[in-house]
Design a protein around this motif. Structure first.
Motif, short mmCIF file in Angstrom:
data_model
loop_
_atom_site.label_atom_id
_atom_site.label_comp_id
_atom_site.label_asym_id
_atom_site.label_seq_id
_atom_site.Cartn_x
_atom_site.Cartn_y
_atom_site.Cartn_z
N CYS A 1 0.84 -1.18 0.00
CA CYS A 1 0.00 0.00 0.00
C CYS A 1 0.89 1.25 0.00
O CYS A 1 1.72 1.41 0.90
N CYS A 2 0.70 2.07 -0.96
CA CYS A 2 1.47 3.31 -0.99
C CYS A 2 0.72 4.34 -1.82
O CYS A 2 0.54 4.13 -3.01
N PRO A 3 0.22 5.41 -1.27
CA PRO A 3 0.26 5.75 0.15
C PRO A 3 -0.73 4.92 0.95
O PRO A 3 -1.65 4.31 0.39
N VAL A 4 -0.56 4.91 2.27
CA VAL A 4 -1.43 4.15 3.16
C VAL A 4 -2.57 5.06 3.62
O VAL A 4 -2.35 6.20 4.00
N TYR A 5 -3.78 4.52 3.59
CA TYR A 5 -4.97 5.29 3.99
C TYR A 5 -5.65 4.64 5.18
O TYR A 5 -5.68 3.41 5.30
N LEU A 6 -6.21 5.48 6.05
CA LEU A 6 -7.13 5.08 7.09
C LEU A 6 -8.51 5.52 6.64
O LEU A 6 -8.62 6.47 5.87
N GLY A 7 -9.56 4.87 7.11
CA GLY A 7 -10.89 5.29 6.70
C GLY A 7 -11.96 4.84 7.66
O GLY A 7 -11.73 3.98 8.51
N PRO B 1 -13.96 0.37 2.17
CA PRO B 1 -13.59 -1.05 2.14
C PRO B 1 -12.16 -1.26 2.63
O PRO B 1 -11.30 -0.40 2.48
N CYS B 2 -11.92 -2.42 3.24
CA CYS B 2 -10.58 -2.77 3.74
C CYS B 2 -9.90 -3.73 2.77
O CYS B 2 -10.54 -4.48 2.06
N GLY B 3 -8.60 -3.73 2.80
CA GLY B 3 -7.79 -4.59 1.95
C GLY B 3 -6.51 -3.88 1.61
O GLY B 3 -5.92 -3.22 2.46
N ILE B 4 -6.08 -3.99 0.38
CA ILE B 4 -4.91 -3.25 -0.07
C ILE B 4 -5.31 -1.79 -0.19
O ILE B 4 -6.28 -1.46 -0.85
N GLY B 5 -4.56 -0.93 0.47
CA GLY B 5 -4.90 0.48 0.50
C GLY B 5 -4.74 1.17 -0.84
O GLY B 5 -3.72 1.03 -1.51
N THR B 6 -5.78 1.88 -1.23
CA THR B 6 -5.76 2.71 -2.43
C THR B 6 -6.43 4.02 -2.06
O THR B 6 -6.75 4.25 -0.90
N ILE C 1 -9.35 4.68 -2.53
CA ILE C 1 -10.75 4.40 -2.20
C ILE C 1 -10.90 3.31 -1.13
O ILE C 1 -12.00 3.03 -0.69
N SER C 2 -9.80 2.69 -0.71
CA SER C 2 -9.88 1.63 0.30
C SER C 2 -8.75 1.79 1.32
O SER C 2 -7.75 2.44 1.06
N SER D 1 -0.52 3.82 20.26
CA SER D 1 -1.23 4.90 19.56
C SER D 1 -2.65 4.47 19.23
O SER D 1 -2.93 3.28 19.09
N TRP D 2 -3.51 5.44 19.07
CA TRP D 2 -4.91 5.16 18.73
C TRP D 2 -5.48 6.33 17.95
O TRP D 2 -5.03 7.45 18.05
N ARG D 3 -6.50 6.03 17.17
CA ARG D 3 -7.13 7.06 16.35
C ARG D 3 -8.50 6.54 15.93
O ARG D 3 -8.68 5.35 15.71
N ALA D 4 -9.46 7.43 15.80
CA ALA D 4 -10.77 7.11 15.22
C ALA D 4 -10.92 8.00 13.99
O ALA D 4 -10.61 9.19 14.03
N VAL D 5 -11.38 7.40 12.89
CA VAL D 5 -11.45 8.10 11.62
C VAL D 5 -12.85 7.93 11.04
O VAL D 5 -13.42 6.84 11.10
N ASP D 6 -13.38 9.01 10.47
CA ASP D 6 -14.70 8.96 9.83
C ASP D 6 -14.62 8.93 8.32
O ASP D 6 -15.52 8.41 7.66
N GLU D 7 -13.57 9.51 7.75
CA GLU D 7 -13.45 9.57 6.29
C GLU D 7 -12.05 9.18 5.87
O GLU D 7 -11.13 9.15 6.69
N LEU D 8 -11.89 8.87 4.61
CA LEU D 8 -10.61 8.43 4.08
C LEU D 8 -9.53 9.47 4.38
O LEU D 8 -9.69 10.66 4.08
N THR D 9 -8.46 9.03 5.02
CA THR D 9 -7.39 9.92 5.46
C THR D 9 -6.04 9.32 5.09
O THR D 9 -5.76 8.17 5.41
N ASP D 10 -5.21 10.11 4.43
CA ASP D 10 -3.86 9.68 4.09
C ASP D 10 -3.05 9.61 5.37
O ASP D 10 -2.98 10.58 6.12
#
Length: 102
Positions: free
Chosen positions: A1-7, A12-17, A19-20, A79-88
């Motif tokens: 995955c490059c770049p890596v996204y949180l969402g 959707p989860c899997g290989i980071g793009t 949109i995922s 570390s911890w984080r909560a995310v609502d939308e796709l974040t690089d």
């Protein structure tokens, strides 16, 4: 995955793009796998010792999880984080999370 996204839980989860989100995150600081929980966020009272002592025991973590539709709670032992939308992940400088390879 490059770049890596949180969402959020709608990503959707899997290989980071762009949109995922990556589902194989690993922390380079504590060398722990990052766990993720759909439709939850972390309580504001969470601290380092809470995660250090309770990861990855979901029954213990639930004490500080708050249900929030659309959110996704992430955590390792340091570390911890909560995310609502796709974040690089690059925008989250304090997190030392990387793709642990698929």
């Amino acid at each position: 995955c490059c770049p890596v996204y949180l969402g959020g839980s709608s990503s959707p989860c899997g290989i980071g793009t762009n949109i995922s989100t990556c589902d194989q995150l690993r922390c380079t600081a504590c060398d722990f796998r990052v766990s993720l929980y759909n439709d939850y966020k972390w309580d504001q009272s969470c601290d380092y010792l809470f995660f250090r002592n309770n990861m990855p025991d979901l029954n213990k973590l639930r004490a500080k999880m708050i249900r929030k539709k659309g959110s996704r709670a992430y955590a390792c032992q340091c570390s911890w984080r909560a995310v609502d939308e796709l974040t690089d992940l690059q925008t989250e400088q304090q997190l030392r999370w990387v793709c642990g390879k698929h």
